[in-house]
Design a protein around this motif. Structure first.
Motif, PDB file in Angstrom:
ATOM      1  N   ASP A 162      59.443  47.405  26.192  1.00 40.94           N
ATOM      2  CA  ASP A 162      59.138  46.300  27.099  1.00 40.94           C
ATOM      3  C   ASP A 162      60.042  45.106  26.829  1.00 40.94           C
ATOM      4  O   ASP A 162      60.376  44.346  27.744  1.00 40.94           O
ATOM      5  CB  ASP A 162      57.671  45.895  26.969  1.00 40.94           C
ATOM      6  N   LEU A 163      60.421  44.910  25.575  1.00 41.94           N
ATOM      7  CA  LEU A 163      61.361  43.833  25.251  1.00 41.94           C
ATOM      8  C   LEU A 163      62.725  44.106  25.900  1.00 41.94           C
ATOM      9  O   LEU A 163      63.402  43.176  26.356  1.00 41.94           O
ATOM     10  CB  LEU A 163      61.507  43.697  23.738  1.00 41.94           C
ATOM     11  N   LEU A 164      63.112  45.375  25.934  1.00 44.83           N
ATOM     12  CA  LEU A 164      64.358  45.733  26.614  1.00 44.83           C
ATOM     13  C   LEU A 164      64.261  45.456  28.108  1.00 44.83           C
ATOM     14  O   LEU A 164      65.224  44.969  28.724  1.00 44.83           O
ATOM     15  CB  LEU A 164      64.682  47.211  26.379  1.00 44.83           C
ATOM     16  N   LEU A 165      63.112  45.750  28.695  1.00 44.82           N
ATOM     17  CA  LEU A 165      62.924  45.498  30.125  1.00 44.82           C
ATOM     18  C   LEU A 165      62.953  44.009  30.435  1.00 44.82           C
ATOM     19  O   LEU A 165      63.540  43.585  31.437  1.00 44.82           O
ATOM     20  CB  LEU A 165      61.599  46.107  30.594  1.00 44.82           C
ATOM     21  N   VAL A 166      62.335  43.211  29.582  1.00 44.10           N
ATOM     22  CA  VAL A 166      62.386  41.756  29.769  1.00 44.10           C
ATOM     23  C   VAL A 166      63.824  41.264  29.653  1.00 44.10           C
ATOM     24  O   VAL A 166      64.285  40.433  30.444  1.00 44.10           O
ATOM     25  CB  VAL A 166      61.487  41.043  28.746  1.00 44.10           C
ATOM     26  N   GLY A 167      64.553  41.792  28.665  1.00 37.22           N
ATOM     27  CA  GLY A 167      65.964  41.436  28.538  1.00 37.22           C
ATOM     28  C   GLY A 167      66.768  41.838  29.755  1.00 37.22           C
ATOM     29  O   GLY A 167      67.663  41.108  30.199  1.00 37.22           O
ATOM     30  N   ALA A 168      66.448  43.013  30.333  1.00 34.30           N
ATOM     31  CA  ALA A 168      67.140  43.464  31.537  1.00 34.30           C
ATOM     32  C   ALA A 168      66.881  42.514  32.701  1.00 34.30           C
ATOM     33  O   ALA A 168      67.802  42.187  33.469  1.00 34.30           O
ATOM     34  CB  ALA A 168      66.687  44.879  31.904  1.00 34.30           C
ATOM     35  N   VAL A 169      65.635  42.056  32.842  1.00 37.04           N
ATOM     36  CA  VAL A 169      65.290  41.125  33.915  1.00 37.04           C
ATOM     37  C   VAL A 169      66.040  39.810  33.750  1.00 37.04           C
ATOM     38  O   VAL A 169      66.585  39.259  34.713  1.00 37.04           O
ATOM     39  CB  VAL A 169      63.764  40.889  33.943  1.00 37.04           C
ATOM     40  N   VAL A 170      66.095  39.300  32.524  1.00 35.99           N
ATOM     41  CA  VAL A 170      66.798  38.040  32.272  1.00 35.99           C
ATOM     42  C   VAL A 170      68.294  38.200  32.544  1.00 35.99           C
ATOM     43  O   VAL A 170      68.929  37.339  33.169  1.00 35.99           O
ATOM     44  CB  VAL A 170      66.561  37.572  30.826  1.00 35.99           C
ATOM     45  N   ALA A 171      68.879  39.316  32.083  1.00 33.69           N
ATOM     46  CA  ALA A 171      70.304  39.556  32.314  1.00 33.69           C
ATOM     47  C   ALA A 171      70.620  39.628  33.797  1.00 33.69           C
ATOM     48  O   ALA A 171      71.601  39.031  34.279  1.00 33.69           O
ATOM     49  CB  ALA A 171      70.730  40.854  31.624  1.00 33.69           C
ATOM     50  N   ALA A 172      69.798  40.358  34.553  1.00 39.08           N
ATOM     51  CA  ALA A 172      70.021  40.467  35.997  1.00 39.08           C
ATOM     52  C   ALA A 172      69.896  39.112  36.674  1.00 39.08           C
ATOM     53  O   ALA A 172      70.678  38.782  37.573  1.00 39.08           O
ATOM     54  CB  ALA A 172      69.014  41.447  36.606  1.00 39.08           C
ATOM     55  N   SER A 173      68.942  38.302  36.224  1.00 42.09           N
ATOM     56  CA  SER A 173      68.736  36.991  36.838  1.00 42.09           C
ATOM     57  C   SER A 173      69.954  36.098  36.670  1.00 42.09           C
ATOM     58  O   SER A 173      70.404  35.448  37.623  1.00 42.09           O
ATOM     59  CB  SER A 173      67.504  36.320  36.216  1.00 42.09           C
ATOM     60  N   PHE A 174      70.499  36.053  35.468  1.00 45.52           N
ATOM     61  CA  PHE A 174      71.699  35.253  35.243  1.00 45.52           C
ATOM     62  C   PHE A 174      72.872  35.792  36.061  1.00 45.52           C
ATOM     63  O   PHE A 174      73.651  35.023  36.636  1.00 45.52           O
ATOM     64  CB  PHE A 174      72.057  35.244  33.754  1.00 45.52           C
ATOM     65  N   GLY A 175      73.003  37.115  36.126  1.00 48.23           N
ATOM     66  CA  GLY A 175      74.078  37.698  36.924  1.00 48.23           C
ATOM     67  C   GLY A 175      73.947  37.352  38.396  1.00 48.23           C
ATOM     68  O   GLY A 175      74.940  37.034  39.060  1.00 48.23           O
ATOM     69  N   TYR A 176      72.729  37.393  38.925  1.00 51.64           N
ATOM     70  CA  TYR A 176      72.509  37.071  40.331  1.00 51.64           C
ATOM     71  C   TYR A 176      72.839  35.620  40.638  1.00 51.64           C
ATOM     72  O   TYR A 176      73.448  35.308  41.670  1.00 51.64           O
ATOM     73  CB  TYR A 176      71.053  37.342  40.707  1.00 51.64           C
ATOM     74  N   ILE A 177      72.438  34.720  39.753  1.00 53.16           N
ATOM     75  CA  ILE A 177      72.666  33.294  39.992  1.00 53.16           C
ATOM     76  C   ILE A 177      74.159  32.978  40.001  1.00 53.16           C
ATOM     77  O   ILE A 177      74.660  32.280  40.884  1.00 53.16           O
ATOM     78  CB  ILE A 177      71.944  32.442  38.935  1.00 53.16           C
ATOM     79  N   TYR A 178      74.883  33.519  39.025  1.00 57.15           N
ATOM     80  CA  TYR A 178      76.326  33.241  38.990  1.00 57.15           C
ATOM     81  C   TYR A 178      77.049  33.936  40.138  1.00 57.15           C
ATOM     82  O   TYR A 178      78.012  33.394  40.696  1.00 57.15           O
ATOM     83  CB  TYR A 178      76.907  33.674  37.644  1.00 57.15           C
ATOM     84  N   GLY A 179      76.594  35.123  40.521  1.00 56.74           N
ATOM     85  CA  GLY A 179      77.195  35.787  41.679  1.00 56.74           C
ATOM     86  C   GLY A 179      76.928  35.029  42.961  1.00 56.74           C
ATOM     87  O   GLY A 179      77.789  34.948  43.842  1.00 56.74           O
ATOM     88  N   ALA A 180      75.725  34.446  43.058  1.00 57.74           N
ATOM     89  CA  ALA A 180      75.368  33.689  44.256  1.00 57.74           C
ATOM     90  C   ALA A 180      76.221  32.427  44.412  1.00 57.74           C
ATOM     91  O   ALA A 180      76.406  31.938  45.531  1.00 57.74           O
ATOM     92  CB  ALA A 180      73.891  33.303  44.212  1.00 57.74           C
ATOM     93  N   GLN A 181      76.759  31.912  43.305  1.00 57.42           N
ATOM     94  CA  GLN A 181      77.576  30.698  43.377  1.00 57.42           C
ATOM     95  C   GLN A 181      78.862  30.922  44.174  1.00 57.42           C
ATOM     96  O   GLN A 181      79.363  29.993  44.808  1.00 57.42           O
ATOM     97  CB  GLN A 181      77.921  30.220  41.963  1.00 57.42           C
ATOM     98  N   VAL A 182      79.408  32.130  44.140  1.00 61.44           N
ATOM     99  CA  VAL A 182      80.675  32.388  44.840  1.00 61.44           C
ATOM    100  C   VAL A 182      80.475  33.167  46.144  1.00 61.44           C
ATOM    101  O   VAL A 182      81.441  33.439  46.850  1.00 61.44           O
ATOM    102  CB  VAL A 182      81.660  33.151  43.925  1.00 61.44           C
ATOM    103  N   THR A 183      79.241  33.514  46.454  1.00 57.67           N
ATOM    104  CA  THR A 183      78.975  34.270  47.683  1.00 57.67           C
ATOM    105  C   THR A 183      79.377  33.523  48.949  1.00 57.67           C
ATOM    106  O   THR A 183      79.996  34.112  49.847  1.00 57.67           O
ATOM    107  CB  THR A 183      77.490  34.665  47.756  1.00 57.67           C
ATOM    108  N   PRO A 184      79.082  32.210  49.088  1.00 55.08           N
ATOM    109  CA  PRO A 184      79.481  31.514  50.324  1.00 55.08           C
ATOM    110  C   PRO A 184      80.981  31.542  50.568  1.00 55.08           C
ATOM    111  O   PRO A 184      81.427  31.609  51.717  1.00 55.08           O
ATOM    112  CB  PRO A 184      78.977  30.088  50.101  1.00 55.08           C
ATOM    113  N   ALA A 185      81.785  31.481  49.500  1.00 56.46           N
ATOM    114  CA  ALA A 185      83.242  31.423  49.663  1.00 56.46           C
ATOM    115  C   ALA A 185      83.861  32.804  49.848  1.00 56.46           C
ATOM    116  O   ALA A 185      84.784  32.974  50.655  1.00 56.46           O
ATOM    117  CB  ALA A 185      83.865  30.733  48.444  1.00 56.46           C
TER     118      ALA A 185
END
Length: 311
Positions: A162-185
């Protein structure tokens, strides 16, 4: 015409979420269990990105896509760490221990955690009600983990997976946020393509080096191809196009179907049973996500509406 586009966008959004939902059982098919391992989580992580990267090269060349600007490589690189490496690797190891249905409950927190990461990274302000919902969702996930651990081991504690799953969720969240920063351009589809291409110099050689020497079940290869083609690539095309046609705020609500679709997909693919307790906890966690969106300031969380779902 507008209504027709919105309807098409909604269905494309549902299709994208369905692709992402099947990622959990397909990843478990690819990696196997601790008792009967198949492909290694490292191979699945790097191989699926390499497969998507090769497809991305073809797409970028065919569409004559311009290269990202120098300042855009950093957020793309962060998306690589979160979405190409962190999420699938931690998920792969966790799914060797827990069922896909179990993982679906933990990963149901992804929209909520993504919003929290946006508040921290992008300095967006959220109302108190949002943080209360985030806390309630976390408590539900911890209660579910403790319950399952006590059932399996007879003692009080957490599943280490479950700790791995929580880490996976956090990793995906950071990846999504940074990816979303360049999506408009860059455009939504091109973001995932450039993310995969940036990782290709590492993922392709590593995939060849880690290629399994021992025979692997055909079902494991099916799972591997699925997560490489659909979870890492085609799913994003349907998802992003749905957001554009149907309206990001409206279509993003289809993410709430994901944990239930994952649980249902695990029944025919993995032979898992429909567990009432798991369904109840998944519904409770999703309820906290729904409530948090109603209590959040629209302006504060608006940039997250284009964030993709769990792959």
């Amino acid at each position: 015409m507008k209504l027709r586009s919105e309807t098409l966008g909604m269905w494309l959004g549902v299709l994208g979420v369905a692709f992402f939902a099947v990622t959990l059982p397909m990843t478990r098919l690819a990696t196997g269990t601790s008792a009967a391992p198949q492909l290694s989580p490292w191979f699945v992580t790097l191989g699926r990105a390499a497969l998507a990267g090769l497809l991305s090269v073809v797409f970028l060349l065919a569409t004559r896509s311009p290269r990202p600007q120098p300042h855009q490589w950093k957020p793309i690189g962060m998306a690589v760490l979160g979405n190409v490496i962190g999420y699938p690797l931690l998920l792969g190891y966790a799914l060797r221990v827990v069922t896909a249905s179990h993982a679906a409950v933990i990963t149901a927190l992804l929209p909520l955690v993504t919003a929290a990461v946006a508040a921290l990274v992008l300095h967006q302000r959220a109302r108190l009600g949002f943080w209360l919902c985030a806390g309630a969702g976390s408590v539900l996930v911890m209660a579910f983990s403790v319950l399952r651990a006590s059932q399996h081991s007879g003692g009080f504690g957490f599943e280490w997976a479950d700790l791995l799953l929580v880490g996976a969720v956090v990793a995906a969240s950071f990846g999504y946020i940074y990816g979303a920063q360049v999506t408009p351009a860059l455009g939504a589809e091109r973001v995932i393509c450039w993310v995969c291409v940036l990782a290709l110099p590492v993922t392709l050689p590593a995939t060849l080096m880690l290629w399994p020497a021992a025979p692997v079940a055909a079902s494991a290869w099916v799972g591997f191809v699925y997560v490489g083609v659909f979870s890492m690539w085609i799913g994003f095309f349907a998802w992003y196009r749905g957001l554009a046609l149907g309206g990001a705020l409206r279509v993003s609500q289809t993410q709430l179907l994901q944990p239930f679709l994952s649980i249902l997909a695990a029944i025919p693919l993995l032979g898992e049973t429909l567990d009432v307790v798991t369904l109840a906890f998944a519904a409770a966690v999703v309820s906290t996500v729904v409530l948090s969106r109603k209590l959040s300031q629209p302006r504060a969380l608006a940039p997250l509406s284009g964030v993709p779902g769990t792959r």
